[in-house]
Design a protein around this motif. Sequence first.
Motif, PDB file in Angstrom:
ATOM      1  N   GLY A   1       0.811  -1.216   0.000  1.00  0.00           N
ATOM      2  CA  GLY A   1       0.000   0.000   0.000  1.00  0.00           C
ATOM      3  C   GLY A   1       0.840   1.259   0.000  1.00  0.00           C
ATOM      4  O   GLY A   1       0.520   2.243  -0.687  1.00  0.00           O
ATOM      5  N   GLY A   2       1.938   1.254   0.758  1.00  0.00           N
ATOM      6  CA  GLY A   2       2.832   2.415   0.793  1.00  0.00           C
ATOM      7  C   GLY A   2       3.432   2.703  -0.561  1.00  0.00           C
ATOM      8  O   GLY A   2       3.432   3.853  -1.035  1.00  0.00           O
ATOM      9  N   PHE A   3       3.944   1.659  -1.229  1.00  0.00           N
ATOM     10  CA  PHE A   3       4.504   1.851  -2.569  1.00  0.00           C
ATOM     11  C   PHE A   3       3.410   2.279  -3.556  1.00  0.00           C
ATOM     12  O   PHE A   3       3.655   3.115  -4.440  1.00  0.00           O
ATOM     13  N   GLY A   4       2.212   1.719  -3.416  1.00  0.00           N
ATOM     14  CA  GLY A   4       1.122   2.083  -4.312  1.00  0.00           C
ATOM     15  C   GLY A   4       0.743   3.552  -4.201  1.00  0.00           C
ATOM     16  O   GLY A   4       0.544   4.238  -5.219  1.00  0.00           O
ATOM     17  N   LEU A   5       0.639   4.045  -2.971  1.00  0.00           N
ATOM     18  CA  LEU A   5       0.324   5.463  -2.768  1.00  0.00           C
ATOM     19  C   LEU A   5       1.431   6.360  -3.306  1.00  0.00           C
ATOM     20  O   LEU A   5       1.160   7.435  -3.870  1.00  0.00           O
ATOM     21  N   MET A   6       2.692   5.927  -3.147  1.00  0.00           N
ATOM     22  CA  MET A   6       3.801   6.722  -3.676  1.00  0.00           C
ATOM     23  C   MET A   6       3.720   6.837  -5.192  1.00  0.00           C
ATOM     24  O   MET A   6       4.013   7.902  -5.760  1.00  0.00           O
ATOM     25  N   ILE A   7       3.309   5.763  -5.871  1.00  0.00           N
ATOM     26  CA  ILE A   7       3.149   5.808  -7.333  1.00  0.00           C
ATOM     27  C   ILE A   7       2.141   6.885  -7.722  1.00  0.00           C
ATOM     28  O   ILE A   7       2.382   7.697  -8.628  1.00  0.00           O
ATOM     29  N   VAL A   8       0.990   6.896  -7.034  1.00  0.00           N
ATOM     30  CA  VAL A   8      -0.070   7.862  -7.343  1.00  0.00           C
ATOM     31  C   VAL A   8       0.424   9.288  -7.139  1.00  0.00           C
ATOM     32  O   VAL A   8       0.275  10.159  -8.025  1.00  0.00           O
ATOM     33  N   PHE A   9       1.038   9.557  -5.993  1.00  0.00           N
ATOM     34  CA  PHE A   9       1.448  10.926  -5.688  1.00  0.00           C
ATOM     35  C   PHE A   9       2.669  11.365  -6.501  1.00  0.00           C
ATOM     36  O   PHE A   9       2.814  12.558  -6.786  1.00  0.00           O
ATOM     37  N   PHE A  10       3.539  10.429  -6.911  1.00  0.00           N
ATOM     38  CA  PHE A  10       4.625  10.785  -7.824  1.00  0.00           C
ATOM     39  C   PHE A  10       4.062  11.232  -9.165  1.00  0.00           C
ATOM     40  O   PHE A  10       4.555  12.190  -9.781  1.00  0.00           O
ATOM     41  N   ALA A  11       3.012  10.540  -9.648  1.00  0.00           N
ATOM     42  CA  ALA A  11       2.392  10.920 -10.916  1.00  0.00           C
ATOM     43  C   ALA A  11       1.763  12.307 -10.828  1.00  0.00           C
ATOM     44  O   ALA A  11       1.944  13.148 -11.722  1.00  0.00           O
ATOM     45  N   VAL A  12       1.039  12.560  -9.734  1.00  0.00           N
ATOM     46  CA  VAL A  12       0.406  13.879  -9.559  1.00  0.00           C
ATOM     47  C   VAL A  12       1.469  14.963  -9.404  1.00  0.00           C
ATOM     48  O   VAL A  12       1.339  16.066  -9.969  1.00  0.00           O
ATOM     49  N   LEU A  13       2.545  14.656  -8.670  1.00  0.00           N
ATOM     50  CA  LEU A  13       3.625  15.638  -8.482  1.00  0.00           C
ATOM     51  C   LEU A  13       4.283  15.985  -9.812  1.00  0.00           C
ATOM     52  O   LEU A  13       4.616  17.151 -10.064  1.00  0.00           O
ATOM     53  N   THR A  14       4.484  14.991 -10.666  1.00  0.00           N
ATOM     54  CA  THR A  14       5.082  15.243 -11.980  1.00  0.00           C
ATOM     55  C   THR A  14       4.222  16.221 -12.791  1.00  0.00           C
ATOM     56  O   THR A  14       4.733  17.163 -13.403  1.00  0.00           O
ATOM     57  N   VAL A  15       2.912  16.005 -12.764  1.00  0.00           N
ATOM     58  CA  VAL A  15       2.004  16.895 -13.500  1.00  0.00           C
ATOM     59  C   VAL A  15       2.022  18.297 -12.901  1.00  0.00           C
ATOM     60  O   VAL A  15       2.124  19.303 -13.626  1.00  0.00           O
ATOM     61  N   SER A  16       1.954  18.394 -11.585  1.00  0.00           N
ATOM     62  CA  SER A  16       1.889  19.715 -10.946  1.00  0.00           C
ATOM     63  C   SER A  16       3.187  20.491 -11.124  1.00  0.00           C
ATOM     64  O   SER A  16       3.161  21.711 -11.324  1.00  0.00           O
ATOM     65  N   LEU A  17       4.351  19.811 -11.084  1.00  0.00           N
ATOM     66  CA  LEU A  17       5.623  20.497 -11.296  1.00  0.00           C
ATOM     67  C   LEU A  17       5.771  20.960 -12.738  1.00  0.00           C
ATOM     68  O   LEU A  17       6.316  22.041 -13.009  1.00  0.00           O
ATOM     69  N   THR A  18       5.279  20.147 -13.658  1.00  0.00           N
ATOM     70  CA  THR A  18       5.382  20.501 -15.079  1.00  0.00           C
ATOM     71  C   THR A  18       4.512  21.706 -15.424  1.00  0.00           C
ATOM     72  O   THR A  18       4.898  22.560 -16.243  1.00  0.00           O
ATOM     73  N   LEU A  19       3.343  21.829 -14.792  1.00  0.00           N
ATOM     74  CA  LEU A  19       2.377  22.874 -15.146  1.00  0.00           C
ATOM     75  C   LEU A  19       2.269  23.983 -14.103  1.00  0.00           C
ATOM     76  O   LEU A  19       1.393  24.848 -14.220  1.00  0.00           O
TER      77      LEU A  19
END
Length: 529
Positions: free
Chosen positions: A357-375
């Motif tokens: 679950g910890g690794f799964g949540l990190m995947i989700v928030f890494f994806a959102v962080l990538t989008v937010s940093l890019t835009l």
Amino acid sequence: MENKQQNNGMMKENNAVKKKVNWSRSLIVASLTGAFGSSFLYGYNLSVVNAPAGYIKKFYNETWERRYGFSMDEGTLTLLWSITVSIFAIGGLVGAIIVTPIVKFFGRKCTLLLNNVFAVAAALLMSLSLLAESFEMLVLGRIIMGVDAGISLSALPMYLSEISPKEIRGSLGQVTAIFICIGVFTGQVLGLPEIFGQESRWPFLFGAIIVPSLIQVVILPFLPESPRYLLLEKHNTSKAEKAFQRFLGKDDVSHEIEEVLAESRVQRNTKLVSILQLLRTRAARWQIVTVVVTMGCYQLCGLNAIWYYTNNIFSEAGINHETIPYVTLSTGAVETLAAVFSGLVIERLGRRPLLIGGFGLMIVFFAVLTVSLTLQNTVHWLPYLSIFCILAIIASFCIGPGGIPFVLTGELFQQSQRPAAFMIAGTVNWLSNFAVGLLFPFIQAGLQTYCFLVFAGICFAGATYLYFVLPETKNKTFHEISQAFAKRNKVTLEMQEMNHYPGERKSSEEQESNFTSSVVNGETKKGIV
């Protein structure tokens, strides 16, 4: 029919007794004292160099100029500072390599005590470097402090896993991770400008390392050695029994001795195996792979990159530069609270759900962080989403991947294999740590904000492996965990027994006779065969 009902009643009663576990005073003091002088210092030394970085670089430059008559160029200064920070991992690797013979000859508790020599020596070197006008002392101190960390991150989980009942082994094992987080947070607090984050006071940040070491040296000698080590490796039945009694807070420890004897019968031998022997042991093949994967993902999952980006993201969110150090404290606070939460729920939820679950949540928030940093330059509120993602990634990491790898390393291997297993785990841990420090600047320069997708991929690979391979180890004995891996290793239990060098053992019957005859209640347990 009546006998069957009576047996069922007795089984329920026994299960109820097993679930009721007392946290004895000796168990609590041993875990807190051991962690405060060990994993706390590891976390502290991860964060303590951040606040005074500018002052230390200035000290390097001024020292160089006094010696050679000219200032250090920017490239040399950056290289020297990078060596100062990353060489901590090289020291950690050395500590992980030498820990096996140390815990073999001195035991778990004595290893933790002796390890304080490295901590005190490192503290003195680093804190006196400014006075001595020698930046080499600071670099040498970082190496020695790394050796201390490498030893403690293997010896402490080993000690905690061997003194704790299986019902609370996970919670007690999480003490290692909790104190790492507390150490990081303490380093952030003491690095504030109002405390030691000033040009004239930064040596005190390193001198403070002596305090936890001295506390451990004063308290730990009054606590017992690991009873499993005393029983299986030193064959000292009376001391092992007394250690069990103190740690468990009860007089009758015959059941615990029986459990250790069950493992002894499977092992047939308590001679410590070498790393090469362990790697050749077919019955431990998937346990080794699992530890390598969890320890590798522990370092390579991107948390170090998060620390690298924190100040920049906070600045982009419009936070004043002077207040960023105070806002950064929120990351340390979230890390600590998440680790404590994990320690409270690990025995209810188990290791598997928290890790995956910890690794799964990190995947989700890494994806959102990538989008937010890019835009984030296009939408004014996206930097705040980036801050939330950073805190969420830190919390997700500390809930599972941040501490459970240390618990698993102590659970997946039998007594004779455990030191070699921790040596393998420590080597993977520190090599991965060094690789992140060495490679991340190049990854970041090439991929920019998309670098977090690399870490998301590592988290996905780790979660997938653990989902298909890792059995639940909650409330299981070491023997039961070995049985869970037997099918995957394609060995029978008889083959497992043969993997432990039967030619160099005491007979199990002789050991059992000696062990059971010393139980204080005077009853000989005939159920042991």
